[in-house]
Enzyme design. Structure first.
Site, mmCIF file in Angstrom:
data_model
loop_
_atom_site.group_PDB
_atom_site.id
_atom_site.type_symbol
_atom_site.label_atom_id
_atom_site.label_comp_id
_atom_site.label_asym_id
_atom_site.label_seq_id
_atom_site.Cartn_x
_atom_site.Cartn_y
_atom_site.Cartn_z
ATOM 1 N N SER A 290 -1.227 7.688 10.318
ATOM 2 C CA SER A 290 -0.240 7.192 9.376
ATOM 3 C C SER A 290 0.535 8.362 8.779
ATOM 4 O O SER A 290 0.027 9.489 8.746
ATOM 5 C CB SER A 290 -0.994 6.434 8.277
ATOM 6 O OG SER A 290 -0.129 5.632 7.536
ATOM 7 N N GLY A 328 2.531 3.931 11.715
ATOM 8 C CA GLY A 328 2.386 5.356 11.393
ATOM 9 C C GLY A 328 3.685 6.075 11.076
ATOM 10 O O GLY A 328 3.676 7.278 10.808
ATOM 11 N N GLU A 369 3.608 -1.639 14.875
ATOM 12 C CA GLU A 369 2.957 -2.181 13.674
ATOM 13 C C GLU A 369 3.243 -1.340 12.438
ATOM 14 O O GLU A 369 2.316 -0.801 11.836
ATOM 15 C CB GLU A 369 1.437 -2.138 13.880
ATOM 16 C CG GLU A 369 0.841 -3.368 14.441
ATOM 17 C CD GLU A 369 -0.649 -3.160 14.712
ATOM 18 O OE1 GLU A 369 -1.232 -4.069 15.282
ATOM 19 O OE2 GLU A 369 -1.200 -2.096 14.378
ATOM 20 N N GLY A 371 3.787 -0.301 8.643
ATOM 21 C CA GLY A 371 3.455 -0.833 7.328
ATOM 22 C C GLY A 371 4.255 -0.080 6.274
ATOM 23 O O GLY A 371 5.204 -0.595 5.686
ATOM 24 N N ARG A 413 -3.480 7.365 -4.162
ATOM 25 C CA ARG A 413 -3.068 8.297 -3.112
ATOM 26 C C ARG A 413 -3.077 9.768 -3.530
ATOM 27 O O ARG A 413 -3.504 10.625 -2.753
ATOM 28 C CB ARG A 413 -1.705 7.902 -2.524
ATOM 29 C CG ARG A 413 -1.717 6.488 -1.911
ATOM 30 C CD ARG A 413 -0.490 6.168 -1.078
ATOM 31 N NE ARG A 413 -0.474 6.921 0.145
ATOM 32 C CZ ARG A 413 0.243 7.999 0.356
ATOM 33 N NH1 ARG A 413 1.068 8.450 -0.572
ATOM 34 N NH2 ARG A 413 0.177 8.649 1.491
ATOM 35 N N TYR A 417 -5.541 11.666 -1.137
ATOM 36 C CA TYR A 417 -4.911 12.484 -0.082
ATOM 37 C C TYR A 417 -4.139 13.687 -0.630
ATOM 38 O O TYR A 417 -3.441 14.360 0.133
ATOM 39 C CB TYR A 417 -3.877 11.661 0.704
ATOM 40 C CG TYR A 417 -4.312 10.282 1.143
ATOM 41 C CD1 TYR A 417 -5.403 10.107 1.981
ATOM 42 C CD2 TYR A 417 -3.595 9.162 0.749
ATOM 43 C CE1 TYR A 417 -5.773 8.832 2.389
ATOM 44 C CE2 TYR A 417 -3.960 7.888 1.159
ATOM 45 C CZ TYR A 417 -5.053 7.736 1.981
ATOM 46 O OH TYR A 417 -5.414 6.482 2.400
ATOM 47 N N CYS A 444 -11.170 8.268 -16.480
ATOM 48 C CA CYS A 444 -12.115 9.330 -16.832
ATOM 49 C C CYS A 444 -12.399 10.224 -15.631
ATOM 50 O O CYS A 444 -13.534 10.314 -15.159
ATOM 51 C CB CYS A 444 -13.393 8.691 -17.339
ATOM 52 S SG CYS A 444 -13.070 7.609 -18.726
ATOM 53 N N GLU A 445 -11.371 10.831 -15.095
ATOM 54 C CA GLU A 445 -11.495 11.733 -13.943
ATOM 55 C C GLU A 445 -10.403 12.772 -14.104
ATOM 56 O O GLU A 445 -9.237 12.412 -14.345
ATOM 57 C CB GLU A 445 -11.168 11.011 -12.618
ATOM 58 C CG GLU A 445 -11.978 9.814 -12.298
ATOM 59 C CD GLU A 445 -13.221 10.124 -11.491
ATOM 60 O OE1 GLU A 445 -13.295 11.212 -10.893
ATOM 61 O OE2 GLU A 445 -14.119 9.281 -11.494
HETATM 62 C C1 LIG Z 1 -4.164 -0.543 13.193
HETATM 63 C C2 LIG Z 1 -3.096 -0.129 12.238
HETATM 64 N N1 LIG Z 1 -1.842 -0.560 12.450
HETATM 65 C C3 LIG Z 1 -0.843 -0.247 11.619
HETATM 66 C C4 LIG Z 1 -1.060 0.553 10.515
HETATM 67 C C5 LIG Z 1 0.110 0.845 9.640
HETATM 68 O O1 LIG Z 1 0.314 2.170 9.484
HETATM 69 P P1 LIG Z 1 1.588 2.667 8.677
HETATM 70 O O2 LIG Z 1 1.551 2.043 7.344
HETATM 71 O O3 LIG Z 1 1.387 4.135 8.613
HETATM 72 O O4 LIG Z 1 2.786 2.291 9.451
HETATM 73 C C6 LIG Z 1 -2.346 1.049 10.268
HETATM 74 C C7 LIG Z 1 -2.609 1.994 9.151
HETATM 75 O O5 LIG Z 1 -2.619 3.206 9.383
HETATM 76 C C8 LIG Z 1 -3.392 0.689 11.137
HETATM 77 O O6 LIG Z 1 -4.627 1.101 10.913
HETATM 78 N N1 LIG Z 2 -3.882 4.185 3.044
HETATM 79 C C1 LIG Z 2 -3.217 5.305 3.648
HETATM 80 C C2 LIG Z 2 -2.846 5.159 5.060
HETATM 81 C C3 LIG Z 2 -3.891 4.608 5.942
HETATM 82 C C4 LIG Z 2 -3.350 3.433 6.563
HETATM 83 C C5 LIG Z 2 -4.311 2.499 7.188
HETATM 84 N N2 LIG Z 2 -4.815 2.870 8.475
HETATM 85 C C6 LIG Z 2 -2.111 5.818 2.745
HETATM 86 O O1 LIG Z 2 -2.077 5.435 1.616
HETATM 87 O O2 LIG Z 2 -1.341 6.647 3.111
#
Ligand SMILES: Cc1ncc(COP(=O)(O)O)c(C=O)c1O
Ligand SMILES: N[C@@H](CCCC[NH3+])C(=O)O
Length: 517
Positions: A290, A328, A369, A371, A413, A417, A444-445
């Protein structure tokens, strides 16, 4: 829609556009008020409370449309599917918006599945992922005729087969493979190297991935490749329609296919095919990580997936109908970040479908895919400033800690990260020279940081509103009740008004969970 305060900022004289990390309809007026489609940040907080996630639904729609069209344009001669990765953000409204824009939806828990179904998205437009699916999740996907169930480990085929048999249905399945390409913004969000929990590796343990790297289209060059001398009888029987003379063989390609033929992914695909009565094998899936900026990582991954497809045809005569290349795609979080040209990246991915790698096979359906790309830049979080505390550092300089009313419970995040964000004073023009500041939460961190390093107006004070952009992805969905914080509301804003999309949690919600006497 439920319009609230009349639009002001966007229309007023002197309102200027914000930088590229803000939703396109964000403006700042001469008095320093930041607004979204004309809805002032301060008014939104006064009406809906703080902290507040603001989601620009026009921006979500625009980005969904952009990705769907970019995929279609990059692959004019084959079908493309774009699935929205609901883990980035989910609500019924967002499910409907992305579905209206032609996307399917990728879910990976019962909760995500139930929300998408409750939104009215039919199962045939839903995908089920997950490295540890429950029987209940698998059964719900089968019952609702999901477009695909993505198998994540070799033993899952038998489980899905058993449940499909019990439902007297044939489940559409894909196999998730780990292609061995290391990519992504952080170790924790990189998913295609071998030493992690997702997918099935392409190569047997100890086999070198270098056999999968490089070009396959230049027989003149590869003929001299010493590591890939052809043996007399290629094991990959159907690689060539008519057995070629030794000089016309492609030893590099044969070496790659031979290595893949011995790997766990092909073994898992063969096993799925044996369960054909109840499992329809629709393809293979690869998600390499990602927040990936480097298009080369996608190119490397798609090459390997296509080699796997070719191998399975060569070993088993089965043409995998679809390849899903996962998500990603990166977005800029900071003004200084470069932004990925997704359309150009998809065109480059299309070019990886070279003649040699595709020879003898029909084009697959190609799926994606995303996100974060769809929702990340559409979200802004608004906070109220509380304590403002100057701290003298060891070098004599001062850093001012500006505490806000949220923090790691609404955006994990930075703590998880080390993610960086921009921040702006959103309710007035500050005065004085800008000071070195750190925006922190109320938890509290000491790692409860919202924005690690920023410069804020020197007169920042209790009651001010701060706005943090690019929080639409993995903010609300990764939020917690740490310190029994109440998860904030999500307010939708668009050209059409503002309304609550997800309500704020209440103390009654918390107390309602505690059923002890
Ligand atoms: C299987 C799968 N598909 C799609 C995504 C969406 O990733 P992103 O939000 O980076 O596009 C993720 C999260 O990394 C994932 O685990
Ligand atoms: N949750 C992560 C990315 C991982 C996505 C799921 N595989 C973020 O905030 O950047």
């Amino acid at each position: 829609m439920n319009a609230t305060n009349p639009p002001s900022g966007a229309g007023v004289a002197g309102a200027t556009k914000m930088s590229a990390v803000w939703p396109a309809a964000t403006r700042r007026d001469a008095q320093g008020n930041i607004s979204f489609h004309g809805y002032d940040a301060l008014d939104l907080v006064q009406r809906y409370g703080s902290p507040l996630y603001v989601m620009d639904t026009d921006e979500v729609r625009r980005r969904a449309k952009y990705f769907v069209e970019a995929a279609r344009n990059a692959f004019p001669n084959t079908t493309t599917h774009v699935s929205f990765a609901a883990k980035a953000f989910i609500s019924k409204e967002i499910c409907r918006i992305v579905a209206e824009e032609g996307m399917t939806i990728d879910t990976c828990t019962l909760g995500e599945m139930r929300i998408a179904l409750a939104a009215g998205v039919p199962g045939r437009r839903l995908v089920l992922h997950g490295n540890n699916k429950t029987d209940e999740e698998i059964a719900l996907a089968i019952d609702n005729d999901f477009a695909k169930i993505v198998l994540d480990s070799p033993d899952e085929a038998a489980r899905v087969e058993r449940i499909a048999r019990a439902h007297d249905k044939r489940a559409k399945v894909m196999l998730r493979v780990t292609v061995g390409v290391h990519a992504g913004g952080h170790e924790y969000i990189s998913t295609a190297h071998e030493d992690q929990k997702f997918g099935v590796p392409l190569l047997a343990p100890g086999a070198s991935a270098s056999v999968l790297t490089g070009e396959y289209d230049r027989p003149d060059e590869v003929e001299h490749a010493s590591e890939a001398e052809p043996d007399d009888a290629p094991r990959i029987n159907s690689l060539y329609a008519i057995p070629p003379s030794k000089k016309d063989r492609n030893p590099k390609l044969e070496a790659a296919l031979n290595a893949l033929a011995d790997g766990p992914a092909i073994a898992a695909l063969k096993d799925i095919r044996k369960r054909d009565d109840y499992l329809e094998l629709v393809g293979v899936h690869s998600h390499i990580g990602s927040q990936i900026h480097d298009a080369d990582a996608f190119i490397e991954a798609v090459g390997r997936v296509l080699l796997l497809r070719k191998t399975f045809y060569a070993t088993d005569g089965y043409v995998l109908p679809e390849i899903d290349l996962g998500g990603g795609y990166s977005v800029p979080y900071l003004d200084s970040d470069s932004s990925m040209d997704v359309a150009a990246t998809l065109r480059r991915i299309a070019k990886a479908f070279t003649a040699e790698i595709m020879k003898g096979l029909p084009a697959p359906v190609v799926s994606f895919e995303p996100g974060r790309f769809i929702v990340g830049p559409a979200g802004v979080t608004l906070y109220r400033v509380g304590t403002v505390k100057p701290v003298v550092l060891s070098d004599g300089t001062t850093r001012t800690y500006v505490s806000v009313d949220g923090g790691m419970s609404d955006n994990i995040r930075p703590a998880l990260y080390g993610a960086d964000y921009e921040v702006e004073l959103a309710n007035r023009v500050g005065s004085g020279t800008k000071m070195l500041a750190r925006v922190v939460g109320k938890h509290c961190e000491s790692g409860d940081i919202v924005v690690k390093d920023c410069h804020l107006p020197a007169d920042i004070k209790r009651g001010d509103i701060l706005a943090v952009p690019v929080t639409g992805a993995y903010g609300r969905t990764m939020a917690s009740n740490y310190n029994q914080a109440l998860r904030p509301a999500v307010v939708a804003v668009s050209h059409d008004g503002s309304h609550v999309m997800i309500r704020r949690e209440t103390i009654d919600d918390l107390l309602g969970l505690d059923v002890s006497q």
